[in-house]
Design a protein around this motif. Structure first.
Motif, PDB file in Angstrom:
ATOM      1  N   LEU A 102       0.717  -1.162   0.118  1.00 29.66           N
ATOM      2  CA  LEU A 102      -0.051   0.028   0.083  1.00 29.66           C
ATOM      3  C   LEU A 102       0.986   1.166  -0.025  1.00 29.66           C
ATOM      4  N   ALA A 103       2.017   1.319   0.684  1.00 33.41           N
ATOM      5  CA  ALA A 103       3.027   2.388   0.858  1.00 33.41           C
ATOM      6  C   ALA A 103       3.326   2.692  -0.594  1.00 33.41           C
ATOM      7  N   GLU A 104       3.923   1.368  -1.168  1.00 33.26           N
ATOM      8  CA  GLU A 104       4.348   1.479  -2.421  1.00 33.26           C
ATOM      9  C   GLU A 104       3.535   2.019  -3.594  1.00 33.26           C
ATOM     10  N   ALA A 105       2.244   1.610  -3.381  1.00 32.60           N
ATOM     11  CA  ALA A 105       1.175   2.306  -4.363  1.00 32.60           C
ATOM     12  C   ALA A 105       0.901   3.764  -4.184  1.00 32.60           C
ATOM     13  N   ARG A 106       1.034   3.849  -3.157  1.00 30.53           N
ATOM     14  CA  ARG A 106       0.931   5.602  -2.604  1.00 30.53           C
ATOM     15  C   ARG A 106       2.107   6.346  -3.078  1.00 30.53           C
ATOM     16  N   ALA A 107       3.307   5.843  -2.932  1.00 30.22           N
ATOM     17  CA  ALA A 107       4.533   6.461  -3.538  1.00 30.22           C
ATOM     18  C   ALA A 107       4.402   6.636  -5.128  1.00 30.22           C
ATOM     19  N   PHE A 108       3.964   5.371  -5.715  1.00 29.88           N
ATOM     20  CA  PHE A 108       4.075   5.418  -7.028  1.00 29.88           C
ATOM     21  C   PHE A 108       3.000   6.465  -7.694  1.00 29.88           C
ATOM     22  N   ALA A 109       1.922   6.868  -6.958  1.00 28.96           N
ATOM     23  CA  ALA A 109       0.837   7.829  -7.443  1.00 28.96           C
ATOM     24  C   ALA A 109       1.275   9.186  -7.157  1.00 28.96           C
TER      25      ALA A 109
END
Length: 488
Positions: free
Chosen positions: A85-92
């Motif tokens: 989830l943290a990775e997806a937030r950073a990618f966004a």
């Protein structure tokens, strides 16, 4: 001039609207009006009835509560999902950065020698070699005008993927907690079976002593002793197998709690819980309550946005750029006004021939969208199937539990009568052994049914989403902000 500007602006706006991706609409899915299986409990709103993020408290078992809380804080699959989830937030956030201008700065210095034969651009002058210093403080500003929606649709896809990751985290949480609860009740059911077999062993030992005495007195033959010893040894075998099964469930519970198997020991405690009342609700509510369905739906939304990204590749890219700063041969005059330099420009790149790449990317994006829609509809069907399976299972197990309790009582009566007939000389010892085996098998089956009722209750809660609600991910996303625009 003004009318030309207005015409150009209207043309660009119309092209921008045409170039936009398809408007997202949530895919439809078949939803039954009612459950086929009879609902054992009064329908209610599970979002209000189930404890938020702690559905296992329905069972009122403090030991289970302790294990679940440890798993929620220490399970490594759950930690991995949190990191995703943290990775997806950073990618966004990386995707959103394309909405803002990029400003770069630097400093450089060099000493150089210019050739006496350097180009003169047609001027007839006599040149000599020149050795000089060059000092620069450059600034570069670049910005892509998102007129055709490439960046906007990329951000839509990234935010949808971020919400899918948030729902996936809740799905992992639900799966871990449900698996741990199921293992826990299996463990308790095995403790109940072990107690049943141990009670049978104690009874069979007494029977063996009785037969030994009668054999020593010459009343019965050695056949009765051998038969009773066989039954006792068989029960010892069942105890050993039950202990082996218990160890496996105990090890599984340890891993779910993030503990080495050797460091976890569950106390022996026979099952004494009853299935709780579980509010089932209506089938139409299920789609909003299952995190795996929410994950699949958000993946559809992301794929829909990627179609918009693929469409934008057919239209021009508009880049604004500028440079500025200071340049001087004398470092002491580097930041003087006459040392200032600047340039601005605009570039427009239109794809003309790309070997069919853009068209293939659009076709691929549409295929991914269709695949995700099919996966979403399949996840909805599986969700209804799992609820129906759990409901029918609970109904069947409730009926089986009632009849099995009667079977246990009947087997106990048969054993009492067989013992009385044997000691009275009216029956052989084979009748006693047969009655003993029936009592043991029926009591074990009764314990198994009780354990399965609790495990199936866990599966029903899991199938209903564990009290989760898809509205919890609606606010998850990255929005353009001035704070991010000014960050590195």
């Amino acid at each position: 001039m003004r009318s030309r500007f207005l015409l150009v602006a209207m043309f660009l706006c119309s092209v921008s609207a045409f170039a936009g991706g398809p408007k997202y609409t949530k895919p439809d899915a078949p939803v039954p009006q009612n459950w086929q299986s009879p609902v054992p409990f009064q329908p209610a709103s599970p979002l209000d009835a189930l404890p938020k993020n702690a559905w296992w408290k329905l069972f009122g078992d403090s030991e289970l509560d302790q294990y679940e809380e440890r798993a929620m804080s220490s399970n490594h699959n759950l930690k991995a999902a949190t990191s995703r989830l943290a990775e997806a937030r950073a990618f966004a956030r990386v995707t959103a950065s394309a909405l803002y201008p990029e400003l770069d700065g630097g400093v450089s210095g060099q000493r150089e020698r210019l050739s006496a034969n350097r180009p003169t651009n047609g001027a007839t002058v006599v040149q000599t070699p020149v050795t000089q210093n060059v000092f620069n403080i450059p600034f570069t500003l670049n910005y892509e005008v998102d007129l055709f929606g490439r960046v906007r649709h990329n951000l839509e896809a990234a935010n949808a993927s971020l919400q899918a990751s948030a729902a996936d985290l809740e799905n992992v949480r639900l799966m871990v907690s449900a698996e741990l609860a199921a293992d826990y009740f299996q463990l308790r059911e095995l403790d109940s079976e072990t107690a049943v077999v141990q009670k049978a062993v104690d009874f069979q030992k007494q029977g063996l002593q009785l037969v030994d005495k009668r054999h020593a007195g010459g009343v019965v033959s050695g056949l009765d002793v051998a038969q009773q010893q066989t039954v006792l040894d068989s029960s010892y075998t069942q105890l050993a197998l039950l202990q082996q099964q218990r160890a496996q469930f105990e090890h599984a519970a340890a891993a779910l709690q993030g503990l080495p198997a050797s460091e976890f020991k569950a106390p022996i405690r026979p099952l004494d819980s009853q299935p709780p009342g579980i509010p089932v609700g209506l089938p139409s509510e299920l789609i909003q309550r299952r995190p795996d369905i929410a994950t699949a739906e958000r993946e559809v939304a992301a794929a829909n946005a990627q179609i918009g990204v693929a469409k934008s590749a057919f239209y021009p890219s508009i880049l604004l750029g500028g440079t500025g700063g200071f340049q001087s041969a004398d470092i002491s005059k580097l930041v003087d006004a006459p040392s200032a330099i600047w340039s601005v420009g605009l570039a427009l790149m239109e794809p003309i021939i790309a070997g069919g790449r853009n068209r293939a990317q659009l076709e691929g994006a549409k295929a991914v969208y269709n695949e995700d829609v099919a996966n979403y509809r399949e996840s909805v069907l599986v969700a209804f199937q799992e609820v129906e399976d759990a409901l029918s299972g609970l109904n069947a197990l409730a009926a089986a539990s009632d009849s099995q309790q009667r079977a246990v009582a009947d087997a106990q009566t048969s054993l009492t009568l067989a013992n009385a007939r044997y000691t009275g000389g009216l029956a052989t010892y084979l009748d006693v052994i047969t009655a003993q085996v029936q009592v043991l098998s029926n009591e074990r089956l009764s314990a198994q049914i009780q354990g399965q009722r609790l495990v199936t209750s866990v599966l029903l809660v899991k199938a209903l989403g564990g009290g989760w609600d898809s509205s919890s991910i609606a606010a998850v996303g990255v929005k353009p902000s001035l704070k991010q625009a000014l960050q590195q």
